[in-house]
Design a protein around this motif. Structure first.
Motif, mmCIF file in Angstrom:
data_model
loop_
_atom_site.group_PDB
_atom_site.id
_atom_site.type_symbol
_atom_site.label_atom_id
_atom_site.label_comp_id
_atom_site.label_asym_id
_atom_site.label_seq_id
_atom_site.Cartn_x
_atom_site.Cartn_y
_atom_site.Cartn_z
ATOM 1 N N UNK A 164 0.844 -1.208 0.000
ATOM 2 C CA UNK A 164 0.000 0.000 0.000
ATOM 3 C C UNK A 164 0.869 1.244 0.000
ATOM 4 N N UNK A 165 1.916 1.220 0.824
ATOM 5 C CA UNK A 165 2.827 2.374 0.877
ATOM 6 C C UNK A 165 3.481 2.609 -0.476
ATOM 7 N N UNK A 166 3.930 1.532 -1.123
ATOM 8 C CA UNK A 166 4.572 1.685 -2.430
ATOM 9 C C UNK A 166 3.609 2.269 -3.451
ATOM 10 N N UNK A 167 2.355 1.805 -3.428
ATOM 11 C CA UNK A 167 1.365 2.309 -4.385
ATOM 12 C C UNK A 167 1.116 3.805 -4.184
ATOM 13 N N UNK A 168 0.945 4.193 -2.923
ATOM 14 C CA UNK A 168 0.699 5.616 -2.656
ATOM 15 C C UNK A 168 1.887 6.471 -3.067
ATOM 16 N N UNK A 169 3.103 5.998 -2.823
ATOM 17 C CA UNK A 169 4.285 6.765 -3.224
ATOM 18 C C UNK A 169 4.418 6.833 -4.741
ATOM 19 N N UNK A 170 4.090 5.750 -5.445
ATOM 20 C CA UNK A 170 4.170 5.761 -6.910
ATOM 21 C C UNK A 170 3.169 6.741 -7.502
ATOM 22 N N UNK A 184 -2.116 12.442 2.289
ATOM 23 C CA UNK A 184 -1.188 11.375 1.927
ATOM 24 C C UNK A 184 -0.287 11.011 3.102
ATOM 25 N N UNK A 185 0.246 12.033 3.775
ATOM 26 C CA UNK A 185 1.122 11.772 4.927
ATOM 27 C C UNK A 185 0.355 11.052 6.028
ATOM 28 N N UNK A 186 -0.910 11.447 6.249
ATOM 29 C CA UNK A 186 -1.715 10.793 7.286
ATOM 30 C C UNK A 186 -1.950 9.323 6.947
ATOM 31 N N UNK A 187 -2.237 9.032 5.671
ATOM 32 C CA UNK A 187 -2.451 7.641 5.261
ATOM 33 C C UNK A 187 -1.161 6.824 5.368
#
Length: 373
Positions: A164-170, A184-187
């Motif tokens: 999930x973290x990788x997807x949000x960063x991409x 985004x930072x909160x998620x």
């Protein structure tokens, strides 16, 4: 020194055969010796015919002893042959169950834990060994299968927040200007926190399984009161009414672990409750069902649960129907709560029992030896 490096010896069957034969020949030789010694002390009266005109052909004592030794030698030779043949057959029959156990052990060493010896016949040392070996194989199979499930589930649980973290960063890297960075930072923080909680729970399970905790006099009422204070805000947010009756329950244990166990039970009761007007009842005190024990009881309202499903609730990462946490940051969990409680109970020589309530919900009882026990 491994089995292949051990010096070669006679097989157990051959040693038993030689032992049987030696015993039989020794017994025969002793019997012959007793007869021979007895005959030597028989008075050597001259044997003559009653009629002096006839010559007596009666053997002398020396001739009788010589004939006895000759016949005894042939008898001992025959006894040796019969002893070897009969001993070999008897030893093979006696050791046959041991051969079955050996074959099962080799199969288990090769990974075939589903095989059972199931030795039949009257109860003796071999059937006791066979039953004990089958029980060991069954426990090893359950443990191995549980370990496989645990490893697979742990990998999935730890991989999910990373994915999930990788997807949000991409997504953020592909369109930096179109991102709500605060959200985004909160998620990212929430996802990272879930990964940390899962890792900490796994470490706690590992510690409980390898090192006994430091214990001392404590009271379940005190640790439960601390746990109730820790979940107060979550209960209020979920709209669940918590009723507590904490009577003294002195025991010997680790206060930190017992508090964590109580928190896990309360979290489980709160997060798997009715969508509205849910209730949780918490009590501590002496265990009327087990003299010399105290207990913590946490009961909640909720969906009707099947007994066979409840029996699996202490399995790590359980995600059964009706036990999956609802959406939202408050109700999400890592699926290790009841597994940790069960491990804490075992580390304190206690027991965790889970019983479905007839009207719906779950009744969890953590029973521990009292301080006086």
């Amino acid at each position: 020194m491994t089995g292949r490096e051990r010096p070669r010896r006679l097989t157990a069957r051959l040693r038993l055969t030689l032992s049987y034969t030696l015993f039989a020949v020794t017994a025969g030789a002793l019997s012959l010796a007793v007869v021979y010694v007895g005959m030597r002390y028989v008075p050597n009266y001259p044997l003559t015919s009653a009629n002096p005109r006839y010559r007596s052909d009666a053997p002398s004592r020396q001739e009788i002893l010589h004939s006895l030794l000759t016949a005894g030698g042939y008898a001992l030779a025959l006894l040796t042959a019969v002893g070897l043949f009969g001993g070999w057959l008897i030893a093979g029959r006696v050791l046959r169950p041991l051969q079955d156990i050996t074959r099962a052990a080799h199969r288990a060493a090769g990974g075939a834990l589903e095989h059972r010896i199931a030795l039949t016949g009257p109860r003796d040392e071999f059937t006791d060994l066979s039953d004990a070996f089958d029980e060991m194989l069954e426990r090893l199979q359950r443990s191995f299968e549980a370990q496989q499930r645990f490893a697979a589930n742990a990998s999935h649980e730890l991989r999910t927040p990373l994915a999930i973290t990788r997807t949000m960063l991409q997504v953020a890297a592909a369109d930096p200007s179109g991102q709500d960075w605060t959200r985004l930072v909160a998620r990212l923080q929430d996802t990272n926190q879930r990964g940390i909680e899962t890792t900490e729970a796994l470490l706690q399970l590992a510690d409980l399984g390898h090192a006994p905790p430091e214990t001392g006099p404590t009271d379940l009422a005190t640790t439960t009161g601390q746990a109730l204070a820790a979940v107060h805000d979550e209960a209020a947010e979920l709209g669940v009414t918590v009723t507590a009756d904490c009577r003294p329950a002195p025991t010997t244990g680790n206060p930190v672990l017992l508090r964590q166990a109580a928190v896990n039970l309360l979290h489980n009761a709160l997060r798997h409750n009715l969508p509205a007007d849910g209730r949780v009842t918490v009590t501590t005190g002496a265990d009327p069902d087990r003299p010399g024990h105290v207990r913590l009881t946490v009961a909640n309202t909720g969906a009707i649960l099947a007994p066979e499903a409840v029996a699996t609730f202490t399995e790590p990462f359980l995600r059964g129907r009706g036990r999956t946490a609802q959406a939202g940051p408050v109700r999400r969990g890592h699926g290790l709560g009841l597994a940790i409680v069960a491990a804490v109970a075992e580390a304190h020589h206690g027991e965790l029992s889970l019983t479905p309530e007839p009207a719906g919900g779950l009744r969890a009882v953590l029973s521990l030896p009292s301080e006086q026990a």
